[in-house]
Design a protein around this motif. Structure first.
Motif, PDB file in Angstrom:
ATOM      1  N   GLY A  61       0.780  -1.229   0.000  1.00 29.67           N
ATOM      2  CA  GLY A  61       0.000   0.000   0.000  1.00 29.67           C
ATOM      3  C   GLY A  61       0.811   1.278   0.000  1.00 29.67           C
ATOM      4  N   TYR A  62       2.135   1.180  -0.140  1.00 28.09           N
ATOM      5  CA  TYR A  62       2.980   2.370  -0.197  1.00 28.09           C
ATOM      6  C   TYR A  62       3.287   2.659  -1.664  1.00 28.09           C
ATOM      7  N   ALA A  63       2.446   3.450  -2.286  1.00 33.78           N
ATOM      8  CA  ALA A  63       2.523   3.700  -3.725  1.00 33.78           C
ATOM      9  C   ALA A  63       3.442   4.864  -4.091  1.00 33.78           C
ATOM     10  N   VAL A  64       3.841   5.680  -3.129  1.00 26.99           N
ATOM     11  CA  VAL A  64       4.647   6.865  -3.406  1.00 26.99           C
ATOM     12  C   VAL A  64       6.063   6.653  -2.870  1.00 26.99           C
ATOM     13  N   GLY A  65       7.045   6.922  -3.732  1.00 25.42           N
ATOM     14  CA  GLY A  65       8.442   6.891  -3.330  1.00 25.42           C
ATOM     15  C   GLY A  65       9.089   8.212  -3.678  1.00 25.42           C
ATOM     16  N   VAL A  66       9.794   8.798  -2.711  1.00 26.24           N
ATOM     17  CA  VAL A  66      10.418  10.097  -2.924  1.00 26.24           C
ATOM     18  C   VAL A  66      11.863  10.028  -2.439  1.00 26.24           C
ATOM     19  N   SER A  67      12.751  10.601  -3.232  1.00 27.02           N
ATOM     20  CA  SER A  67      14.148  10.739  -2.847  1.00 27.02           C
ATOM     21  C   SER A  67      14.362  12.203  -2.474  1.00 27.02           C
ATOM     22  N   THR A 142      10.577   2.619 -11.732  1.00 28.79           N
ATOM     23  CA  THR A 142      11.867   1.972 -11.518  1.00 28.79           C
ATOM     24  C   THR A 142      12.111   1.090 -12.728  1.00 28.79           C
ATOM     25  N   LEU A 143      13.102   1.429 -13.519  1.00 32.07           N
ATOM     26  CA  LEU A 143      13.354   0.729 -14.767  1.00 32.07           C
ATOM     27  C   LEU A 143      14.375  -0.389 -14.629  1.00 32.07           C
ATOM     28  N   HIS A 144      15.230  -0.280 -13.629  1.00 30.65           N
ATOM     29  CA  HIS A 144      16.248  -1.309 -13.394  1.00 30.65           C
ATOM     30  C   HIS A 144      16.503  -1.368 -11.892  1.00 30.65           C
ATOM     31  N   ASP A 145      16.367  -2.542 -11.331  1.00 32.84           N
ATOM     32  CA  ASP A 145      16.573  -2.715  -9.893  1.00 32.84           C
ATOM     33  C   ASP A 145      17.257  -4.040  -9.667  1.00 32.84           C
ATOM     34  N   ASP A 146      18.586  -4.031  -9.734  1.00 27.73           N
ATOM     35  CA  ASP A 146      19.346  -5.266  -9.603  1.00 27.73           C
ATOM     36  C   ASP A 146      20.593  -4.976  -8.784  1.00 27.73           C
ATOM     37  N   GLU A 147      20.693  -5.554  -7.612  1.00 27.12           N
ATOM     38  CA  GLU A 147      21.833  -5.302  -6.748  1.00 27.12           C
ATOM     39  C   GLU A 147      22.905  -6.374  -6.877  1.00 27.12           C
ATOM     40  N   SER A 148      22.717  -7.337  -7.781  1.00 26.75           N
ATOM     41  CA  SER A 148      23.695  -8.410  -7.900  1.00 26.75           C
ATOM     42  C   SER A 148      24.954  -7.919  -8.623  1.00 26.75           C
ATOM     43  N   LEU A 149      26.089  -8.514  -8.274  1.00 27.24           N
ATOM     44  CA  LEU A 149      27.348  -8.170  -8.884  1.00 27.24           C
ATOM     45  C   LEU A 149      27.686  -9.166  -9.992  1.00 27.24           C
TER      46      LEU A 149
END
Length: 151
Positions: A61-67, A142-149
């Motif tokens: 239910g948290y639809a808003v993200g702000v930096s 969010t177009l790319h979300d990958d924390e793997s190395l």
């Protein structure tokens, strides 16, 4: 630092962190005992910090993200410490990063909707100590979300 076995184990662990040591060993081409020992050594060396759950905040239910990019009034000796200590007390702040340069701190904030964000911003964020300037960047996608190395 890392040999081929370590890299194979870490690649498999990144792909599926829920795998057992036996499954990791099988996929990496080593025994379960060797996989367990290697993972333990990687933890002792601080390379493998642990396993974490990734939470889909939108599904909760948290639809808003702000930096929020914040510049602090650095004329105060404890500006960073005071600010970070206070920011940690805001439950909707999911990440705090510090920087060198014009921007001192970045906060990631989640909210259910815009009215909820406005309440957090007015009642909590604006009350944080030592803020000289603040810029809000709302997440559209969010177009790319990958924390793997690439191991």
């Amino acid at each position: 630092m890392l040999d081929d076995i370590d890299r194979r184990l870490l690649r498999q662990l990144q792909a599926d962190p829920t795998m057992t040591a036996a499954d990791l060993g099988l996929r990496a081409g080593v025994s379960a005992l060797k996989a367990t020992r290697r993972l333990g050594r990687l933890q002792e060396q601080g390379i493998l910090k642990g396993q974490h759950a990734l939470i889909n905040w939108a599904a909760l239910g948290y639809a808003v993200g702000v930096s929020l990019r914040i510049t602090l009034d650095k004329t105060q000796a404890r500006a960073f410490d005071n600010f970070i200590e206070a920011a940690r007390d805001i439950p909707e702040v999911t990440e705090i990063q510090t920087f060198l340069g014009r921007v001192d701190v970045r906060l990631s904030v989640i909210a259910r909707d815009m009215p909820h964000y406005q309440t957090i911003y007015r009642n909590r964020i604006m009350g944080l100590p030592h803020i000289a300037d603040i810029e809000a960047l709302m997440t559209v996608a969010t177009l790319h979300d990958d924390e793997s190395l690439p191991l």
